[in-house]
Motif scaffolding. Structure first.
Motif: not given
Length: 372
Positions: A6, A39, A269, A274, A286
């Protein structure tokens, strides 16, 4: 082991989806299965993140920051339309990268909003990062039917250079948005005016000189007075509110339209669901282009790490200056930096960035997960 990827974009180098793909390649080489969830935090890449999550992309033709027509896209799905400043009239839309601190306009994002409204969304998400202008949202509002005139009644071009001349604002023919929930995704908390305002803090990043900053701040102050004079008695209060200074004052205009400013990181998110994927993974990876002391103060990787806890989170960055003893405080089990693998500048080298991300993916795949 199953890993959730992500990351945000590595600005100037790779999109969030490309970052996730390269890390996934490395993990796969180590025999590790992964789920990719590119993201965004309200900046450039927000439409791409929505599309990666299943939204439908729609091409739009808009005016770039300099007024030159360009192709962009919006994302629509499940009653929500996502429009971003960056891909419509952001810094990246300036021809040859030449900054126009006084003449750049937010007209393009307003045109994208108009086209998004054709899909009859119940919710309109405005991602404000990456703006090129400081026009108080004049351009966006002009595209929605608002007109701005000087004291003689002459209609004005919507840009920062016109701010000081605005005397009246006419919204009688403007598009009505009362039935649309306007969500403003931004992590900027600055007010519109003053030393912490749009012009003073962000104007120099958009090419404004000291005199330009003074001119723009005075112009924004005049714009607020013009709104009050034209039937917006709360304009001064709105201008002083947190986030009104985002995107050169587009935040101010969006608030006047009835919008609500939310944390870009938190919002995406939620939008990309998420939390729903956490029970099925053992590790989250991330990252973004730079991780530093500011990361722990509301930036996407730290916000994500807090949401993921107690699932371990590893961060990957192009550049990392966050001291090792601060990693845990930011929510990271480990931090990998491309700068630890090369002396070259990866910020403008997508090929090198890709190779190093794949290598890091392989290394993460070979290290046991350490809960923290």
């Amino acid at each position: 082991m199953r890993v959730l990827l992500a990351p945000d974009k590595f600005k100037g180098s790779l999109t969030a989806a490309e970052v996730a793909d390269r890390l996934a390649d490395g993990l796969a080489a180590a025999g590790i299965d992964s789920l990719r969830m590119p993201m965004a935090d309200g900046g450039d890449g927000s439409v791409d993140a929505a599309v990666a999550a299943g939204f439908t992309p729609h091409p739009v033709t808009v005016a770039g920051a300099s007024g030159t027509p360009r192709y962009a896209r919006i994302a629509v799905g499940d009653g929500t339309a996502v429009v971003e400043v960056a891909n419509t009239c952001g810094l990246a839309t300036l021809p040859n990268g030449r900054k126009l601190p006084l003449d750049a306009s937010s007209l393009g994002v307003g045109q994208a909003i108009s086209q998004a409204l054709r899909h009859r969304p119940r919710r309109l998400v405005l991602a404000l990062g990456g703006s090129a202008c400081t026009d108080g949202g004049m351009g966006m509002l002009a595209a929605l039917g608002v007109t701005f005139a000087d004291a003689s009644g002459q209609r004005l071009r919507a840009c920062g250079r016109s701010l000081a001349r605005v005397h009246t604002v006419d919204s009688s023919r403007a598009v009505r948005l009362s039935e649309v929930d306007i969500v403003v995704a931004s992590d900027v908390t600055n007010p519109l005016l003053g030393p912490d305002g749009a012009a003073a803090v962000y104007g120099p990043q958009k090419g404004a000189t000291e005199s330009d900053v003074r001119f723009l701040d005075d112009g924004l102050r005049n714009l607020v007075r013009a709104f009050v004079r034209s039937g917006y008695p709360d304009a001064a209060t709105v201008a002083a509110s947190s986030g009104a200074g985002s995107a050169g004052g587009i935040g101010f205009a969006a608030l006047l339209l009835g919008g609500t400013i939310v944390s870009g990181a938190e919002f995406f998110l939620e939008l990309l669901e998420f939390d729903r994927h956490l029970p099925d993974v053992d590790l989250v990876i991330t990252g973004e282009g730079s991780i530093d002391e500011q990361t722990a103060h509301g930036k996407l990787p730290a916000v994500l790490a807090a949401r993921a806890h107690p699932t371990p989170v590893v961060a990957v960055a192009g550049r990392n200056t966050l001291p090792r003893d601060h990693w845990h405080r930011a929510g990271f089990t480990a931090v990998y930096s491309l700068g630890d693998y090369t002396d070259s500048n990866t910020a403008d080298d997508p090929d090198l960035t890709s190779r190093l991300l794949t290598r890091i993916g392989r290394e993460i795949g070979g290290i046991p997960v350490i809960s923290g």
